[in-house]
Scaffold this motif. Structure first.
Motif, short mmCIF file in Angstrom:
data_model
loop_
_atom_site.label_atom_id
_atom_site.label_comp_id
_atom_site.label_asym_id
_atom_site.label_seq_id
_atom_site.Cartn_x
_atom_site.Cartn_y
_atom_site.Cartn_z
N THR A 64 0.75 -1.34 0.23
CA THR A 64 0.23 -0.04 -0.10
C THR A 64 0.89 1.27 -0.01
OG1 THR A 64 -0.12 0.03 2.46
CG2 THR A 64 -1.90 -1.18 1.32
N ARG A 65 2.30 0.89 0.13
CA ARG A 65 2.96 2.56 0.20
C ARG A 65 3.75 2.39 -1.12
NH1 ARG A 65 0.93 5.69 4.09
NH2 ARG A 65 0.20 4.63 5.72
N PRO A 66 3.98 3.43 -1.80
CA PRO A 66 3.76 5.00 -1.10
C PRO A 66 2.21 5.07 -1.41
CG PRO A 66 4.97 5.12 -3.37
CD PRO A 66 4.82 3.61 -2.81
N HIS A 67 1.46 4.42 -2.53
CA HIS A 67 0.08 4.43 -2.78
C HIS A 67 -0.25 3.38 -3.49
CE1 HIS A 67 -3.81 5.86 -4.50
NE2 HIS A 67 -3.86 6.80 -3.26
N PRO A 68 -1.43 2.78 -3.27
CA PRO A 68 -1.76 1.68 -4.03
C PRO A 68 -2.03 1.83 -5.55
CG PRO A 68 -3.31 1.62 -2.02
CD PRO A 68 -2.47 2.78 -2.31
N ALA A 69 -2.11 2.92 -6.12
CA ALA A 69 -2.16 3.13 -7.41
C ALA A 69 -0.88 3.02 -8.26
CB ALA A 69 -2.74 4.58 -7.50
N TYR A 70 0.11 3.22 -7.41
CA TYR A 70 1.54 2.82 -7.82
C TYR A 70 1.75 1.61 -8.24
CZ TYR A 70 6.86 2.46 -7.95
OH TYR A 70 8.03 2.44 -8.26
N TRP A 71 1.25 0.56 -7.22
CA TRP A 71 1.50 -0.91 -7.56
C TRP A 71 0.44 -1.45 -8.62
CZ3 TRP A 71 5.89 -2.12 -5.83
CH2 TRP A 71 6.62 -1.46 -4.40
N ARG A 72 -0.82 -0.71 -8.77
CA ARG A 72 -1.50 -0.97 -9.73
C ARG A 72 -0.90 -0.38 -11.08
NH1 ARG A 72 -5.92 1.02 -6.04
NH2 ARG A 72 -5.73 3.04 -7.20
N HIS A 290 22.47 -0.19 -23.06
CA HIS A 290 21.27 0.27 -23.63
C HIS A 290 20.15 0.44 -22.54
CE1 HIS A 290 17.62 0.85 -26.48
NE2 HIS A 290 18.81 1.42 -27.24
N TYR A 291 19.31 1.49 -22.80
CA TYR A 291 18.22 2.06 -21.79
C TYR A 291 17.13 0.91 -21.76
CZ TYR A 291 15.02 3.50 -25.48
OH TYR A 291 14.17 3.58 -26.54
N LEU A 292 17.10 0.16 -22.71
CA LEU A 292 16.27 -0.84 -22.80
C LEU A 292 16.47 -1.85 -21.51
CD1 LEU A 292 14.71 -1.45 -26.31
CD2 LEU A 292 13.33 -0.24 -24.41
N VAL A 293 17.74 -2.49 -21.64
CA VAL A 293 18.18 -3.26 -20.59
C VAL A 293 18.06 -2.70 -19.30
CG1 VAL A 293 20.33 -4.60 -19.81
CG2 VAL A 293 19.69 -4.10 -22.17
N LEU A 294 18.21 -1.58 -18.85
CA LEU A 294 18.18 -0.83 -17.72
C LEU A 294 16.52 -0.77 -17.35
CD1 LEU A 294 19.37 0.60 -15.33
CD2 LEU A 294 19.36 2.72 -16.57
N LEU A 295 15.78 -0.44 -18.35
CA LEU A 295 14.39 -0.44 -18.09
C LEU A 295 13.86 -1.69 -17.61
CD1 LEU A 295 12.80 2.05 -20.65
CD2 LEU A 295 13.18 2.41 -18.40
N ARG A 296 14.25 -2.90 -18.24
CA ARG A 296 13.89 -4.31 -17.92
C ARG A 296 14.11 -4.61 -16.40
NH1 ARG A 296 16.13 -8.93 -17.39
NH2 ARG A 296 14.84 -11.00 -17.41
N LEU A 297 15.40 -4.02 -16.01
CA LEU A 297 15.84 -4.24 -14.45
C LEU A 297 14.76 -3.51 -13.61
CD1 LEU A 297 19.75 -4.30 -14.97
CD2 LEU A 297 18.24 -6.46 -14.93
N VAL A 298 14.70 -2.25 -14.12
CA VAL A 298 13.98 -1.13 -13.26
C VAL A 298 12.65 -2.03 -12.98
CG1 VAL A 298 12.70 0.90 -12.79
CG2 VAL A 298 15.20 0.78 -13.66
N PHE A 299 11.97 -2.56 -14.09
CA PHE A 299 10.77 -3.15 -14.22
C PHE A 299 10.70 -4.50 -13.05
CE2 PHE A 299 8.58 -7.09 -16.00
CZ PHE A 299 7.15 -6.66 -15.68
N PHE A 300 11.73 -5.19 -13.08
CA PHE A 300 11.68 -6.32 -12.21
C PHE A 300 11.84 -5.95 -10.73
CE2 PHE A 300 12.32 -9.25 -16.10
CZ PHE A 300 11.40 -10.35 -15.72
N VAL A 301 12.49 -4.91 -10.68
CA VAL A 301 12.73 -4.35 -9.12
C VAL A 301 11.45 -4.01 -8.59
CG1 VAL A 301 13.53 -2.24 -7.85
CG2 VAL A 301 15.13 -3.57 -9.39
N ASN A 302 10.33 -3.32 -9.48
CA ASN A 302 9.24 -3.09 -8.95
C ASN A 302 8.05 -4.12 -8.76
OD1 ASN A 302 9.04 0.12 -8.54
ND2 ASN A 302 10.30 -0.24 -10.36
N VAL A 303 8.29 -5.28 -9.80
CA VAL A 303 7.19 -6.18 -9.72
C VAL A 303 7.55 -7.53 -8.89
CG1 VAL A 303 6.37 -5.55 -11.82
CG2 VAL A 303 8.06 -7.09 -11.93
#
Length: 430
Positions: A64-72, A290-303
């Protein structure tokens, strides 16, 4: 109801921003002759509509932190990424690689893999200007990335033993697969000193210290407007980005067969996701920076954190959590889809046979794990049940021979209880 008013205002705000974005995109200069430009605008607008709908209407997760909308939001990004992977999977190899040019025109060209092996001397006396040049050559942007990555993975897994097992196992995977990807070829000290001990080990240590602080931290939430001092308000805003409460993960893999298989599955999926990082950029011709490789890692960090919490809740309390969480299912589907892309786009590389001694090592490891599983959850339990049954049978005669209060002993059979002791019977006969 304050919550209802907040949700309504939040929904109206998101829809207003979405409407403004769509109007802005629509009023841009029309270029009917450039169909690629119009197609990209349409795809981006469709994704924005779906994300805004998901942020306001999707099901909440465990955080629920920082906000449920962030995880949605990240849940909807997971769906979009999985659909993108399925689209790439059903293209031909040439079309799939050239499609990456629509994202970045610099992509779509083959790139050489960097080999981190070669000269493995930590101190090179032949180089008088810089005898430690091999160490400095190996230190690049991946060193802080390794540390930060394992710090975040520790916050996800919340177990020192599992993190160390995954860290060591991946180094064995690099040893095993360096004949397929030159990027896996590293010096021994790069594997075990720089990676396992320095980068991964330090990241795991800092992560465990953070977990200890989060588990001991008092969680007392107070409304922002009820705090009088500005320092207190700033501190409350900063703590909004910390967990609402804390759950300590106790995996207990050896407690039962179900948890043991689940832990093995988690380790396997982690290792497969790590391998996909290297194989995907190899088959899709993406440079490591490449930034796509970094974005994929950021994605897995959040999910990844949400998925691990859902898996733990399902394992720890299956009566309340009757099915696996939605984010965990999507992360597993993404990992499998990425692996299918790797197999389709470059089957020759992925099917290169392992060296014989590597095959022997993996076969021995699999046999040991399988043998320990059978012994721990089948033979050992049968043996323990047999010993308990035998011990109970031995205790029953001991209880019957135990002296009673009048000096006599307990009768051994039902007939003796009815007819009296053998001495009394003989006296009656005489």
């Amino acid at each position: 109801d304050t919550k209802a008013v907040f949700d309504f205002s939040h929904t109206v705000t998101v829809l207003f921003i979405l409407t403004c974005a769509l109007v802005y995109v629509t009023l841009l200069e029309e270029t009917p002759q450039d169909t690629t430009y119009n197609a990209k605008r349409g795809i981006v607008a469709s994704i924005l509509v779906f994300l805004c709908f998901g942020v306001t209407q999707a099901k909440d997760g465990p955080f629920t932190r920082p906000h449920p909308a962030y995880w949605r939001f990240w849940l909807c990004v997971t769906v979009v990424y999985e659909l993108f992977l399925i689209f790439i999977l059903f293209q031909t190899v040439h079309d799939g690689r050239q499609f990456m040019k629509y994202i970045d025109p610099k992509l779509g060209v083959p790139l050489p893999e960097r080999d981190y092996g070669g000269n493995c001397l930590m101190y090179d006396p032949g180089n008088t200007t810089d005898p430690f040049h091999n160490i400095w050559d190996k230190i690049d942007g991946f060193v802080p990335a390794h540390f930060l990555g394992w710090y975040i993975k520790t916050l996800m897994i919340r177990d020192w033993w599992m993190c160390m097992i995954i860290s060591v196992m991946f180094e064995f995977l690099e040893y095993s697969l360096e004949h397929q990807l030159p990027n896996f070829s590293e010096c021994w000290w790069d594997h075990w000193i720089m990676d396992v001990l320095v980068c991964n080990g330090l990241g795991i240590y800092c992560g465990m210290k953070t977990l200890a602080w989060l588990s001991m931290k008092p969680y007392q939430w107070q409304g922002l407007w009820n705090i009088l001092t500005y320092k207190g308000k700033i501190k409350r805003i900063a703590f909004q980005f910390t967990p609402y409460s804390w759950v300590k993960f106790e995996w207990k893999p050896a407690s039962n067969l179900r948890r043991w298989l689940a832990v093995l599955g988690i380790i396997f999926m982690f290792l497969l996701a790590e391998l996909n990082t290297f194989y995907l950029k190899f088959v899709l011709w993406m440079p490591p920076e490449h930034y796509l490789v970094l974005l994929r890692l950021v994605f897995f960090v959040n999910v990844g954190g949400v998925a691990m919490r859902e898996i733990y809740d399902f394992m720890d309390d299956p009566k309340f959590h009757k099915k696996l969480g939605q984010q965990a299912w999507l992360v597993a589907a993404i990992t499998v889809t990425e692996f299918l892309i790797v197999v389709k786009y470059d089957p020759n590389t992925i099917m290169l046979p392992l060296p014989f001694f590597i095959t022997q090592c993996w076969f021995l490891g699999i046999v040991l794990i399988f043998g320990w599983t059978v012994w721990r959850f089948f033979f050992r339990d049968i043996t323990l049940r047999y010993k308990e049954t035998r011990q109970r049978k031995q205790e029953v005669p001991a209880d019957r021979d135990r002296p009673l209060g009048n000096g006599s002993t307990a009768t051994p059979s039902g007939r003796s209880k009815l007819n009296g002791s053998s001495e009394t019977v003989r006296q009656r006969k005489s």
